[in-house]
Design an enzyme around this catalytic site. Structure first.
Site, mmCIF file in Angstrom:
data_model
loop_
_atom_site.group_PDB
_atom_site.id
_atom_site.type_symbol
_atom_site.label_atom_id
_atom_site.label_comp_id
_atom_site.label_asym_id
_atom_site.label_seq_id
_atom_site.Cartn_x
_atom_site.Cartn_y
_atom_site.Cartn_z
ATOM 1 N N ALA A 144 7.836 3.624 -10.479
ATOM 2 C CA ALA A 144 6.568 3.532 -9.762
ATOM 3 C C ALA A 144 6.215 2.099 -9.364
ATOM 4 O O ALA A 144 5.331 1.887 -8.548
ATOM 5 C CB ALA A 144 5.443 4.107 -10.621
ATOM 6 N N ASP A 193 12.492 -6.928 -8.908
ATOM 7 C CA ASP A 193 12.085 -6.801 -7.500
ATOM 8 C C ASP A 193 10.600 -7.119 -7.337
ATOM 9 O O ASP A 193 10.185 -7.751 -6.356
ATOM 10 C CB ASP A 193 12.362 -5.386 -6.988
#
Length: 307
Positions: free
Chosen positions: A291, A254
């Protein structure tokens, strides 16, 4: 900066923890818990904002977990637009076993979504004035395999650049008939689509066959520790992996997509955007759990590639 629209049809609450040892049957005590809004399109939007860009995020949201997802997104500089569904948003869980440095990832299939719940998303995409429309992630249950193909066709009518990051039948359907700007499969996803194994020398030519058929202008195949390949009609560009300390692979793909689209929206060419994507993907594995990447890491890694 050109306008970016991210689409997340199967978002998630991503939870990650550490454990000394993961054992069957017995309780596994975890610590260092983190939770973030997640799922393909959500992660892409998060990274674009981390890099200093702006984007709109359309996502399906239902149940108590949907309310939590919306609350987690509000503090971020993302223009969020939830579309209500009946079933709750899924919760994904990753555990890092410290004794072996192994990561276990548990990813649910997602809610059951009806045609009536999905239709408003198509209507919103048709009205969007975004320059780049990014559809990323798996499809939830009940959603037809041709959903991303249909989105690509809707985007084409407005002249938007459509970017797809998915796998399985949804990827196969889009690559068979869609007119897309960019597709970003991993090597495993691309091999699954082709139904055969590829060595690194054959990835580029195999992807170029689809580019030359006219269904997509560019294909970026990520090769994990072996780098990535960008394929266009007349060129094949391969970049090696960037050596970084590995914490977690969650969200690396991503981040790669987000780095590319952010760079393109900023006015960079496709080759330079490809290297921004590589830097963002490498930066993502430097962070623990879900994160994702940090802007300073992305910029440092991109500069390292230029040396």
């Amino acid at each position: 900066m050109k306008k970016i629209l991210c689409i997340a049809l199967n978002p998630a609450i991503d939870i990650s923890s550490d454990a000394d040892v993961v054992r069957h049957t017995h309780k596994t005590r975890t610590f260092n818990q983190q939770q973030f809004p997640g799922g393909g399109g959500v992660n892409v939007a998060r990274v674009i904002c981390e890099l200093g860009g702006q984007c709109e995020l359309m996502f399906l949201s239902g149940g108590a977990t949907g309310q939590l997802l919306e609350a987690m997104l509000r503090p971020l500089s993302i223009v969020g637009r939830p579309f209500p569904i009946h079933d709750p948003v899924r919760v994904a869980y990753a555990v890092h076993e410290q004794s072996t440095n192994t990561e276990y990832r548990f990813v649910p299939e997602g809610p059951l979504v009806t045609d009536a719940e999905l239709e408003p998303v198509f209507e919103a995409v048709a009205k969007s004035d975004a320059d780049y429309i990014v559809a990323s992630g798996s499809l939830p249950r009940g959603v037809p395999d041709e959903t991303y193909l249909r989105m690509a066709e809707v985007a084409a009518t407005s002249g938007a650049h459509f970017i797809l990051d998915t796998s399985g039948p949804a990827l196969a359907s889009a690559l068979a008939r869609a007119n897309m700007f960019l597709v970003k499969p991993s090597l495993g996803e691309f091999e699954s689509f082709l139904g055969r194994k590829l060595d690194h020398d054959s990835v580029g030519p195999a992807a170029q066959n689809y580019v030359r058929e006219g269904c997509v202008q560019h294909i970026a195949v990520t090769l994990g520790a072996d780098g990535a390949v960008l394929v266009s009609a007349d060129t094949i560009v391969r970049v090696p992996a960037i050596s970084v300390p590995v914490q977690s692979a969650v969200g690396a793909g991503d981040s790669f997509v987000a780095g590319m689209i952010w760079a393109l929206a900023e006015g960079h060419g496709i080759d330079e955007a490809f290297r921004f994507g590589q830097a963002a993907g490498a930066a993502a594995v430097m962070t623990a759990g879900t994160a994702l990447c940090r802007r300073e890491d992305v910029m440092e890694l991109f500069s390292r590639q230029q040396e």
